[in-house]
Scaffold this motif. Structure first.
Motif, PDB file in Angstrom:
ATOM      1  N   ILE A 145      56.835   1.912  12.668  1.00 59.87           N
ATOM      2  CA  ILE A 145      55.764   1.393  13.521  1.00 59.87           C
ATOM      3  C   ILE A 145      56.387   0.537  14.615  1.00 59.87           C
ATOM      4  O   ILE A 145      57.273  -0.274  14.338  1.00 59.87           O
ATOM      5  CB  ILE A 145      54.782   0.515  12.722  1.00 59.87           C
ATOM      6  N   ALA A 167      48.282  -1.728  13.263  1.00 57.80           N
ATOM      7  CA  ALA A 167      48.763  -0.673  12.366  1.00 57.80           C
ATOM      8  C   ALA A 167      49.014  -1.259  10.989  1.00 57.80           C
ATOM      9  O   ALA A 167      49.514  -2.379  10.850  1.00 57.80           O
ATOM     10  CB  ALA A 167      50.045  -0.054  12.905  1.00 57.80           C
ATOM     11  N   VAL A 185      46.162   3.348  12.152  1.00 59.62           N
ATOM     12  CA  VAL A 185      46.040   2.486  13.325  1.00 59.62           C
ATOM     13  C   VAL A 185      44.568   2.241  13.595  1.00 59.62           C
ATOM     14  O   VAL A 185      43.757   3.177  13.551  1.00 59.62           O
ATOM     15  CB  VAL A 185      46.692   3.116  14.574  1.00 59.62           C
ATOM     16  N   ILE A 220      52.803   4.929  15.534  1.00 61.63           N
ATOM     17  CA  ILE A 220      53.294   5.196  14.181  1.00 61.63           C
ATOM     18  C   ILE A 220      53.956   6.564  14.159  1.00 61.63           C
ATOM     19  O   ILE A 220      53.437   7.525  14.717  1.00 61.63           O
ATOM     20  CB  ILE A 220      52.152   5.184  13.145  1.00 61.63           C
TER      21      ILE A 220
END
Length: 283
Positions: free
Chosen positions: A171, A75, A66, A155
């Motif tokens: 994600i 991300a 990220v 995430i």
């Protein structure tokens, strides 16, 4: 009428697990249309339990990162494949994943093609992967890729065992309020593998296909004609609850949906992605 070849029959058998005669009948009825033949097999309830479409699983890992940007967060997730889990769990292969994801984030790649062209110490990520293949004496390649952006991004990386690298990465992008339950949503995505965020995202052709399957299945079961529309709607709702993230039952409290947990904090889920080793498109 399209010619029903042995190759077509084999392909449909591999994808559905149904018997040869059932497959041949379905293809004949569908006049060679593979998608329609799958619908017919599903409607007749002859698809083998546990049969899975797609290619055979490969080994490897999912590397992710990220990055904070002016508009929020971005991300990135990249699948790196090897031939054996013996290679994929080595420190060198894990380090390869760390190097590749760092190069991908630095280049702000947006596709597999851009991932492979991203600059690296070896020249490009493609060159880095080629060098790794020579080192490990296995075919090593870049697989799936995902890029998700939003005000906040969460995430979750799942390992099948402690000695293995991440094989599933989920994600989810949310607004600021939604970040309070973003981790829970990422866990849900990892475990339940939704395909769409909301009902409105489901393609019209997919909905139409599900309606046909539900209708034909109800007719095959001998349901009274006048109640079939209601049964079809019920089965369509069940389809949404299985495949749409916000409609799914929240795994930690089945009395709620994932949509409910976002409503409770006054937040929204904006987009999501889920990568799993070996579940990409066929080469």
């Amino acid at each position: 009428m399209a010619t029903i070849t042995a190759a077509l029959i084999k392909e449909l058998r591999d994808q559905t697990g149904a018997g040869m005669m059932d497959v041949k009948k379905a293809l004949t009825e569908a006049e060679g249309d593979m998608d329609r033949a799958k619908e017919i097999i599903r409607a007749k309830g002859i698809q083998a339990a546990g049969a899975r479409e797609g290619r055979k699983a490969q080994e490897g890992l999912i590397a992710s990162a990220v990055v904070d940007v002016a508009e929020g967060q971005v991300a990135y997730a990249v699948e790196l494949n090897s031939e054996t889990d013996f290679v994929s769990k080595t420190p060198q292969f894990v380090q390869l994943g760390d190097e590749v994801i760092a190069d991908v984030a630095k280049a702000d790649a947006s596709s597999v093609e851009e991932v492979e062209k991203a600059p690296s110490q070896a020249g490009t990520v493609h060159d880095t992967v080629e060098e790794a293949a020579a080192l490990f004496h296995e075919h090593v390649k870049v697989g799936q890729f995902a890029k998700i952006q939003g005000p906040r991004v969460e995430i979750y990386s799942h390992r099948k065992s402690v000695e293995m690298p991440p094989s599933i990465v989920a994600i989810v992008a949310t607004d600021e309020a939604g970040s309070a339950v973003a981790h829970e949503a990422a866990l849900q995505i990892s475990a339940m593998n939704p395909k769409w965020l909301r009902r409105e995202d489901v393609p019209a052709e997919v909905i139409e296909s599900e309606r046909r399957v539900a209708t034909e299945k109800s007719q095959a079961e001998g349901k009274p004609e006048q109640i079939i529309p209601k049964i079809v709607e019920g089965r369509l709702n069940a389809f949404y609850k299985e495949t749409v993230l916000l409609d799914q039952q929240y795994v930690k409290d089945p009395s709620k949906t994932v949509g409910d947990i976002f409503k409770e904090v006054g937040g929204q889920a904006l987009s999501f992605a889920r990568l799993e080793v070996g579940k990409g498109e066929e080469e």
